[in-house]
Motif scaffolding. Structure first.
Motif, PDB file in Angstrom:
ATOM      1  N   ARG A 206      -6.467   0.873   2.012  1.00  0.00           N
ATOM      2  CA  ARG A 206      -6.266   2.124   2.750  1.00  0.00           C
ATOM      3  C   ARG A 206      -7.575   2.585   3.382  1.00  0.00           C
ATOM      4  O   ARG A 206      -7.587   3.053   4.521  1.00  0.00           O
ATOM      5  N   ILE A 207      -8.672   2.443   2.647  1.00  0.00           N
ATOM      6  CA  ILE A 207      -9.966   2.851   3.193  1.00  0.00           C
ATOM      7  C   ILE A 207     -10.344   1.981   4.390  1.00  0.00           C
ATOM      8  O   ILE A 207     -10.836   2.481   5.411  1.00  0.00           O
ATOM      9  N   GLN A 208     -10.087   0.676   4.288  1.00  0.00           N
ATOM     10  CA  GLN A 208     -10.417  -0.220   5.392  1.00  0.00           C
ATOM     11  C   GLN A 208      -9.552   0.027   6.622  1.00  0.00           C
ATOM     12  O   GLN A 208      -9.924  -0.340   7.737  1.00  0.00           O
ATOM     13  N   ALA A 209      -8.388   0.674   6.438  1.00  0.00           N
ATOM     14  CA  ALA A 209      -7.528   1.009   7.571  1.00  0.00           C
ATOM     15  C   ALA A 209      -8.036   2.219   8.346  1.00  0.00           C
ATOM     16  O   ALA A 209      -7.563   2.500   9.453  1.00  0.00           O
ATOM     17  N   VAL A 210      -9.007   2.936   7.774  1.00  0.00           N
ATOM     18  CA  VAL A 210      -9.599   4.093   8.449  1.00  0.00           C
ATOM     19  C   VAL A 210     -10.675   3.589   9.411  1.00  0.00           C
ATOM     20  O   VAL A 210     -11.578   2.860   8.999  1.00  0.00           O
ATOM     21  N   PRO A 211     -10.616   3.938  10.696  1.00  0.00           N
ATOM     22  CA  PRO A 211     -11.633   3.466  11.639  1.00  0.00           C
ATOM     23  C   PRO A 211     -13.063   3.768  11.205  1.00  0.00           C
ATOM     24  O   PRO A 211     -13.974   2.958  11.459  1.00  0.00           O
ATOM     25  N   LEU A 212     -13.294   4.890  10.532  1.00  0.00           N
ATOM     26  CA  LEU A 212     -14.642   5.219  10.061  1.00  0.00           C
ATOM     27  C   LEU A 212     -15.030   4.462   8.793  1.00  0.00           C
ATOM     28  O   LEU A 212     -16.164   4.579   8.321  1.00  0.00           O
ATOM     29  N   LYS A 213     -14.083   3.709   8.220  1.00  0.00           N
ATOM     30  CA  LYS A 213     -14.335   2.840   7.059  1.00  0.00           C
ATOM     31  C   LYS A 213     -14.844   3.606   5.833  1.00  0.00           C
ATOM     32  O   LYS A 213     -15.666   3.108   5.060  1.00  0.00           O
ATOM     33  N   ARG A 214     -14.333   4.789   5.644  1.00  0.00           N
ATOM     34  CA  ARG A 214     -14.634   5.564   4.443  1.00  0.00           C
ATOM     35  C   ARG A 214     -13.543   6.588   4.233  1.00  0.00           C
ATOM     36  O   ARG A 214     -12.738   6.866   5.139  1.00  0.00           O
ATOM     37  N   ALA A 215     -13.513   7.144   3.042  1.00  0.00           N
ATOM     38  CA  ALA A 215     -12.580   8.237   2.762  1.00  0.00           C
ATOM     39  C   ALA A 215     -13.189   9.556   3.201  1.00  0.00           C
ATOM     40  O   ALA A 215     -14.413   9.707   3.273  1.00  0.00           O
ATOM     41  N   GLY A 216     -12.314  10.503   3.494  1.00  0.00           N
ATOM     42  CA  GLY A 216     -12.774  11.838   3.822  1.00  0.00           C
ATOM     43  C   GLY A 216     -13.217  12.584   2.574  1.00  0.00           C
ATOM     44  O   GLY A 216     -12.791  12.284   1.460  1.00  0.00           O
ATOM     45  N   LYS A 217     -14.076  13.567   2.761  1.00  0.00           N
ATOM     46  CA  LYS A 217     -14.601  14.355   1.652  1.00  0.00           C
ATOM     47  C   LYS A 217     -13.896  15.704   1.589  1.00  0.00           C
ATOM     48  O   LYS A 217     -13.562  16.286   2.632  1.00  0.00           O
TER      49      LYS A 217
END
Length: 252
Positions: A206-217
Motif C-alpha cells: 500500500r505504501i509503494q502504491a503512494v506516489p510519494l512512497k511514504r505514509a501520511g502523518k
C-alpha cells in the motif's frame, strides 16, 4: 502563521485518540478551546488533561456513543452551556475489521455496524450540532472521510459506500448553511498512520502504491483540518481535500 482561531470553541468527535486526537492537539496549539466526544470516558479524561498541560487551553470531555441520538443531544446541551461552538470536526469510527470487498461482505451485522457508526452517527452529528455552530455565524464544519469515496479501493466496501453517503450529506449541508457564513468541507485521507496502521492488509504494498512512497502523518491531516477551520479558508466550502500523497487518480 496565526490561523485566527485562538479562543474559538471546537467540538471534536472521536477526539480521544488517533487522528481525532492529532486534530485536537493542532487546534489546541492554535489556542482553540476544545470539547472532546468519544465512548471511553477514562481515555477522554486523560486526553483532555494532556491537552491542557501541553497547551494551556480549556479541554472538556463528553463521553457517549455517536450512534445514540440522546448522547449527541447531551453533547449539544453541554456545548451550549459552555458558550456554544464555532468549529465542528467529525471523525467517525473505522469500519468493521477485517475490511473486505463488496461481494465478500455477506454478514448483515457488519453492514449494520458500518451503517450505524459511519453514516447514521455522522448524520446525527451533522443534523444536531451544525445549528449550534451556525448560530454564531462564520462557523466551520469539517468531516474526516476517506479517499475511497472518490476512487474505491480494494477491501473498502463498507467504508466507501457509507462514507460516500456522508460526502453527499456534506454537499447538501454546505449549500444550506452558506448564507449563514458557515463552511462545510471534508478531508479524505488514505494510507495515513493511525493506531491500527500496522494491521493494514499488504502494508508495504500500500505504501509503494503512494506516489510519494511514504505514509501520511497524523500531523499533516491535523494541519489540513486546522487550515479549513481557520479564517483563511472562509471562501472554501463544499470541497473535499484529498490527503493521500497523490494516490487518488480521479480528476475531480
Amino acid at each position: 502563521m496565526d490561523l485566527g482561531i485562538a479562543g474559538r470553541r471546537a467540538i471534536v468527535i472521536g477526539g480521544s485518540q488517533g487522528l481525532g486526537y492529532a486534530v485536537c492537539e493542532r487546534l489546541a496549539a492554535e489556542g482553540a478551546e476544545l470539547l472532546l466526544f468519544a465512548r471511553d470516558a477514562a481515555r477522554l479524561t486523560d486526553a483532555c488533561a494532556r491537552l491542557q498541560r501541553a497547551h494551556g487551553v480549556r479541554a472538556d470531555a463528553c463521553a457517549g456513543d455517536i450512534t445514540r441520538a440522546e448522547d449527541i443531544d447531551r453533547l449539544a446541551v453541554q456545548a451550549a452551556e459552555k458558550g456554544g461552538a464555532q468549529i465542528l470536526v467529525l471523525n467517525t469510527p473505522r469500519p468493521p475489521s477485517p475490511m473486505r470487498d463488496f461481494l465478500q461482505e455477506n454478514d448483515d451485522a457488519r453492514w449494520e455496524q458500518g451503517y450505524q457508526q459511519q453514516l447514521h452517527g455522522a448524520l446525527l452529528v451533522l443534523r444536531k450540532l451544525t445549528p449550534l455552530v451556525a448560530a454564531g455565524g462564520c462557523g466551520r464544519v469539517v468531516a474526516i472521510t476517506s479517499a475511497s469515496v472518490k476512487q474505491p479501493m480494494p477491501r473498502h466496501a463498507i467504508s466507501t459506500i457509507y462514507r460516500a453517503g456522508v460526502q453527499a450529506a456534506l454537499k447538501h449541508l454546505a449549500m444550506e448553511v452558506a448564507a449563514q457564513g458557515v463552511t462545510v468541507n471534508a478531508v479524505a485521507p488514505a494510507t495515513v498512520i493511525t493506531p491500527t496502521f500496522s494491521t493494514f492488509h499488504n502494508l508495504e504494498q500500500r505504501i509503494q502504491a503512494v506516489p510519494l512512497k511514504r505514509a501520511g502523518k497524523p500531523e499533516e491531516l491535523a494541519a489540513t483540518v486546522a487550515f479549513l477551520v481557520s479564517e483563511y479558508a472562509g471562501f472554501i466550502t463544499g470541497e473535499t481535500i484529498q490527503l493521500d500523497g497523490g494516490q487518488t487518480l480521479a480528476l475531480c
